[in-house]
Design a protein around this motif. Structure first.
Motif, PDB file in Angstrom:
ATOM      1  N   PRO A  99      18.751  51.089  22.337  1.00 53.62           N
ATOM      2  CA  PRO A  99      17.903  51.821  23.288  1.00 53.62           C
ATOM      3  C   PRO A  99      16.424  51.485  23.249  1.00 53.62           C
ATOM      4  CG  PRO A  99      19.538  53.292  22.357  1.00 53.62           C
ATOM      5  CD  PRO A  99      19.667  51.993  21.606  1.00 53.62           C
ATOM      6  N   SER A 100      15.821  51.397  22.061  1.00 55.09           N
ATOM      7  CA  SER A 100      14.375  51.178  22.017  1.00 55.09           C
ATOM      8  C   SER A 100      13.980  49.818  22.547  1.00 55.09           C
ATOM      9  CB  SER A 100      13.854  51.360  20.585  1.00 55.09           C
ATOM     10  OG  SER A 100      14.494  50.456  19.691  1.00 55.09           O
ATOM     11  N   ALA A 101      14.841  48.805  22.379  1.00 55.61           N
ATOM     12  CA  ALA A 101      14.533  47.475  22.896  1.00 55.61           C
ATOM     13  C   ALA A 101      14.905  47.339  24.361  1.00 55.61           C
ATOM     14  CB  ALA A 101      15.272  46.412  22.081  1.00 55.61           C
ATOM     15  N   GLY A 102      15.843  48.180  24.826  1.00 56.95           N
ATOM     16  CA  GLY A 102      16.314  48.057  26.204  1.00 56.95           C
ATOM     17  C   GLY A 102      15.218  48.207  27.230  1.00 56.95           C
ATOM     18  N   GLN A 103      14.187  49.017  26.934  1.00 59.39           N
ATOM     19  CA  GLN A 103      13.137  49.235  27.919  1.00 59.39           C
ATOM     20  C   GLN A 103      12.250  48.004  28.112  1.00 59.39           C
ATOM     21  OE1 GLN A 103       9.832  51.929  26.431  1.00 59.39           O
ATOM     22  NE2 GLN A 103      11.405  52.404  24.899  1.00 59.39           N
ATOM     23  N   LEU A 104      12.353  47.005  27.225  1.00 61.17           N
ATOM     24  CA  LEU A 104      11.589  45.770  27.391  1.00 61.17           C
ATOM     25  C   LEU A 104      12.256  44.810  28.370  1.00 61.17           C
ATOM     26  CD1 LEU A 104      10.775  45.053  23.634  1.00 61.17           C
ATOM     27  CD2 LEU A 104       9.180  45.941  25.361  1.00 61.17           C
ATOM     28  N   LEU A 105      13.546  45.011  28.649  1.00 58.25           N
ATOM     29  CA  LEU A 105      14.306  44.031  29.409  1.00 58.25           C
ATOM     30  C   LEU A 105      14.194  44.149  30.926  1.00 58.25           C
ATOM     31  CD1 LEU A 105      17.525  43.946  27.204  1.00 58.25           C
ATOM     32  CD2 LEU A 105      15.643  42.309  27.234  1.00 58.25           C
ATOM     33  N   PRO A 106      14.066  45.354  31.511  1.00 54.29           N
ATOM     34  CA  PRO A 106      14.026  45.427  32.982  1.00 54.29           C
ATOM     35  C   PRO A 106      13.019  44.514  33.662  1.00 54.29           C
ATOM     36  CG  PRO A 106      14.400  47.599  32.096  1.00 54.29           C
ATOM     37  CD  PRO A 106      14.145  46.701  30.909  1.00 54.29           C
ATOM     38  N   PRO A 107      11.779  44.362  33.154  1.00 50.94           N
ATOM     39  CA  PRO A 107      10.862  43.424  33.831  1.00 50.94           C
ATOM     40  C   PRO A 107      11.378  41.983  33.832  1.00 50.94           C
ATOM     41  CG  PRO A 107       9.647  44.886  32.371  1.00 50.94           C
ATOM     42  CD  PRO A 107      11.096  45.093  32.057  1.00 50.94           C
ATOM     43  N   LEU A 108      12.021  41.555  32.734  1.00 46.72           N
ATOM     44  CA  LEU A 108      12.563  40.201  32.671  1.00 46.72           C
ATOM     45  C   LEU A 108      13.747  40.050  33.623  1.00 46.72           C
ATOM     46  CD1 LEU A 108      12.528  39.638  28.793  1.00 46.72           C
ATOM     47  CD2 LEU A 108      10.829  38.877  30.461  1.00 46.72           C
ATOM     48  N   VAL A 109      14.604  41.075  33.661  1.00 45.27           N
ATOM     49  CA  VAL A 109      15.759  41.038  34.558  1.00 45.27           C
ATOM     50  C   VAL A 109      15.301  41.050  36.010  1.00 45.27           C
ATOM     51  CG1 VAL A 109      17.803  42.311  35.317  1.00 45.27           C
ATOM     52  CG2 VAL A 109      17.288  42.099  32.872  1.00 45.27           C
ATOM     53  N   ALA A 110      14.284  41.860  36.314  1.00 47.95           N
ATOM     54  CA  ALA A 110      13.777  41.930  37.685  1.00 47.95           C
ATOM     55  C   ALA A 110      13.209  40.585  38.130  1.00 47.95           C
ATOM     56  CB  ALA A 110      12.707  43.018  37.793  1.00 47.95           C
ATOM     57  N   ARG A 111      12.505  39.914  37.228  1.00 50.80           N
ATOM     58  CA  ARG A 111      11.956  38.595  37.565  1.00 50.80           C
ATOM     59  C   ARG A 111      13.077  37.598  37.831  1.00 50.80           C
ATOM     60  NH1 ARG A 111       8.065  36.072  33.190  1.00 50.80           N
ATOM     61  NH2 ARG A 111       6.999  38.031  33.681  1.00 50.80           N
ATOM     62  N   LEU A 112      14.097  37.629  36.990  1.00 49.29           N
ATOM     63  CA  LEU A 112      15.236  36.733  37.183  1.00 49.29           C
ATOM     64  C   LEU A 112      15.924  37.022  38.510  1.00 49.29           C
ATOM     65  CD1 LEU A 112      17.169  34.558  35.985  1.00 49.29           C
ATOM     66  CD2 LEU A 112      18.466  36.451  34.974  1.00 49.29           C
ATOM     67  N   SER A 113      16.106  38.304  38.833  1.00 49.48           N
ATOM     68  CA  SER A 113      16.796  38.676  40.067  1.00 49.48           C
ATOM     69  C   SER A 113      16.006  38.280  41.311  1.00 49.48           C
ATOM     70  CB  SER A 113      17.075  40.187  40.078  1.00 49.48           C
ATOM     71  OG  SER A 113      17.914  40.552  39.005  1.00 49.48           O
ATOM     72  N   ARG A 114      14.675  38.390  41.217  1.00 47.02           N
ATOM     73  CA  ARG A 114      13.849  38.002  42.372  1.00 47.02           C
ATOM     74  C   ARG A 114      13.980  36.520  42.676  1.00 47.02           C
ATOM     75  NH1 ARG A 114       9.948  41.418  40.030  1.00 47.02           N
ATOM     76  NH2 ARG A 114       8.858  39.620  39.138  1.00 47.02           N
ATOM     77  N   HIS A 115      13.967  35.704  41.651  1.00 46.85           N
ATOM     78  CA  HIS A 115      14.006  34.256  41.849  1.00 46.85           C
ATOM     79  C   HIS A 115      15.424  33.712  41.991  1.00 46.85           C
ATOM     80  CE1 HIS A 115       9.703  33.710  41.231  1.00 46.85           C
ATOM     81  NE2 HIS A 115       9.771  34.503  40.183  1.00 46.85           N
ATOM     82  N   HIS A 116      16.400  34.448  41.433  1.00 45.19           N
ATOM     83  CA  HIS A 116      17.781  33.962  41.461  1.00 45.19           C
ATOM     84  C   HIS A 116      18.725  35.119  41.797  1.00 45.19           C
ATOM     85  CE1 HIS A 116      16.365  30.188  39.750  1.00 45.19           C
ATOM     86  NE2 HIS A 116      15.731  30.880  38.828  1.00 45.19           N
ATOM     87  N   PRO A 117      18.745  35.544  43.061  1.00 41.28           N
ATOM     88  CA  PRO A 117      19.571  36.696  43.449  1.00 41.28           C
ATOM     89  C   PRO A 117      21.071  36.459  43.278  1.00 41.28           C
ATOM     90  CG  PRO A 117      18.668  35.592  45.393  1.00 41.28           C
ATOM     91  CD  PRO A 117      17.981  34.998  44.203  1.00 41.28           C
ATOM     92  N   GLY A 118      21.479  35.220  43.077  1.00 43.88           N
ATOM     93  CA  GLY A 118      22.891  34.931  42.887  1.00 43.88           C
ATOM     94  C   GLY A 118      23.408  35.257  41.505  1.00 43.88           C
ATOM     95  N   VAL A 119      22.528  35.685  40.608  1.00 40.34           N
ATOM     96  CA  VAL A 119      22.933  36.038  39.247  1.00 40.34           C
ATOM     97  C   VAL A 119      23.121  37.549  39.150  1.00 40.34           C
ATOM     98  CG1 VAL A 119      22.285  36.041  36.805  1.00 40.34           C
ATOM     99  CG2 VAL A 119      21.741  34.068  38.250  1.00 40.34           C
ATOM    100  N   SER A 120      24.257  37.965  38.651  1.00 42.02           N
ATOM    101  CA  SER A 120      24.531  39.378  38.401  1.00 42.02           C
ATOM    102  C   SER A 120      24.245  39.675  36.942  1.00 42.02           C
ATOM    103  CB  SER A 120      25.994  39.694  38.730  1.00 42.02           C
ATOM    104  OG  SER A 120      26.338  40.999  38.306  1.00 42.02           O
ATOM    105  N   VAL A 121      23.311  40.597  36.693  1.00 42.25           N
ATOM    106  CA  VAL A 121      22.914  40.932  35.328  1.00 42.25           C
ATOM    107  C   VAL A 121      23.390  42.343  34.991  1.00 42.25           C
ATOM    108  CG1 VAL A 121      21.013  41.148  33.696  1.00 42.25           C
ATOM    109  CG2 VAL A 121      20.884  39.460  35.541  1.00 42.25           C
ATOM    110  N   THR A 122      24.031  42.479  33.851  1.00 41.66           N
ATOM    111  CA  THR A 122      24.491  43.783  33.374  1.00 41.66           C
ATOM    112  C   THR A 122      23.917  44.042  31.991  1.00 41.66           C
ATOM    113  OG1 THR A 122      26.574  43.593  34.599  1.00 41.66           O
ATOM    114  CG2 THR A 122      26.499  45.207  32.814  1.00 41.66           C
ATOM    115  N   LEU A 123      23.293  45.213  31.813  1.00 42.11           N
ATOM    116  CA  LEU A 123      22.766  45.627  30.516  1.00 42.11           C
ATOM    117  C   LEU A 123      23.734  46.625  29.888  1.00 42.11           C
ATOM    118  CD1 LEU A 123      18.969  46.197  31.327  1.00 42.11           C
ATOM    119  CD2 LEU A 123      20.042  44.182  30.312  1.00 42.11           C
ATOM    120  N   LEU A 124      24.180  46.350  28.676  1.00 44.72           N
ATOM    121  CA  LEU A 124      25.061  47.252  27.939  1.00 44.72           C
ATOM    122  C   LEU A 124      24.284  47.820  26.755  1.00 44.72           C
ATOM    123  CD1 LEU A 124      28.331  45.087  27.841  1.00 44.72           C
ATOM    124  CD2 LEU A 124      27.681  46.825  29.509  1.00 44.72           C
TER     125      LEU A 124
END
Length: 296
Positions: A99-124
């Protein structure tokens, strides 16, 4: 042996049922059952036991599951690498995070999704030990860790300050810094997360023995106990702060910097022996840029 059989085995393991596997694979239940039966016939071994509550893998099924996941991912990687050669990213990326590290990931995932919408990202989300086990088992492609571990390659994600956490009415609550020695007279509440080795080392460096009076898994429960004057603790700032990093997630407690200042480093890890997908490589590159960016 074919890919459909291996996909069926992996899907049944992940969903726990023939029905769930069919839904995940977008095929009929009979197709899943046929694929499993033909795989068991080919291997001359039982891999799945069907029960009223669902399906469970046999001991051999569990031993073969990791190989099946790797085979499925290797085939998926062909399409992903071909797309990357066209400057496109496709496919799926699974990331395990505590949980404590999970909040660091959304900005990285959002950047990836903006540039590569064909990638499906799932956070567990899981505990420190759980996400590491998911990574080793091939369930996720990347996972957050707090130290180097055998067989894993790591990429620095962020530094996280360790804070002393005391009740708001504690005599130390208004001090700018506290020493570990100043906490030694209070009952110590210890989180069952991954920070115990760090805290143990801090106490050892101060010539003290860490003697926790309570061990608590959930951070909110831990902070609630501190607020009720049941003890003090040391915790990472990301674990006890809200999104603003300035507001604690529980009222009635105060987070204080330690003297000397103590930090933990968070990493994104991947299995060293398994090649990364183009999407995973791109996300790790983004993490390196963020980690190198000056703060303040």
């Amino acid at each position: 042996m074919n890919l459909a059989q291996l996909r069926a085995l992996v899907a049944v393991a992940e969903t726990g049922s023939i029905t769930g596997a069919g839904t995940a694979l977008q095929v009929t239940q009979s197709a899943v059952s046929h694929a499993l039966a033909s795989l068991e016939t080919e291997l001359d071994a039982r891999l799945v036991v069907r029960e009223r509550s669902g399906c469970v893998l046999t001991e051999l099924g569990y031993r073969l599951l990791g190989h099946a996941r790797d085979a499925v991912r290797a085939v998926e990687r062909l399409a992903e690498e071909a797309a990357a050669a066209r400057d496109e990213h496709v496919g799926r990326l699974l990331i395990g995070a505590f949980p404590s590290a999970g909040q660091l990931l959304p900005p990285l995932v959002a950047r990836l999704s903006r540039h590569h919408p064909g990638v499906s990202v799932t956070l567990l989300e899981g505990s420190d030990d759980e996400v590491t086990e998911w990574l080793r088992a091939g369930i996720v492609d990347l996972a957050t860790v707090t130290s180097a571990l055998p067989g894993l390659a790591i990429t620095p994600l962020a530094d996280d300050e360790m804070l002393a956490v005391v009740p708001a009415g504690h005599p130390l609550a208004h001090e700018p810094h506290v020493d570990v020695e100043e906490l030694d007279g209070d009952p110590f509440l210890l989180s069952d997360g991954g920070c115990e080795p760090i805290i143990q080392a801090m106490y050892a460096q101060a010539g003290l023995r860490l003697r926790p009076t309570h061990r608590v898994r959930d951070m909110r429960t831990l902070l609630a106990m501190v607020s009720e004057n049941l003890g003090v603790t040391i915790a990472p700032s990301l674990a006890i702060s809200g999104p603003s990093r300035n507001q604690l997630i529980h009222q009635g407690v105060v987070g204080l910097s330690l003297r000397p200042r103590a930090t933990r480093t968070l990493y994104l890890a991947n299995r060293a022996e398994v090649s990364l997908s183009p999407a995973a490589r791109t996300l790790l590159d983004a993490a390196r840029i963020e980690e190198l960016r000056p703060t303040g």
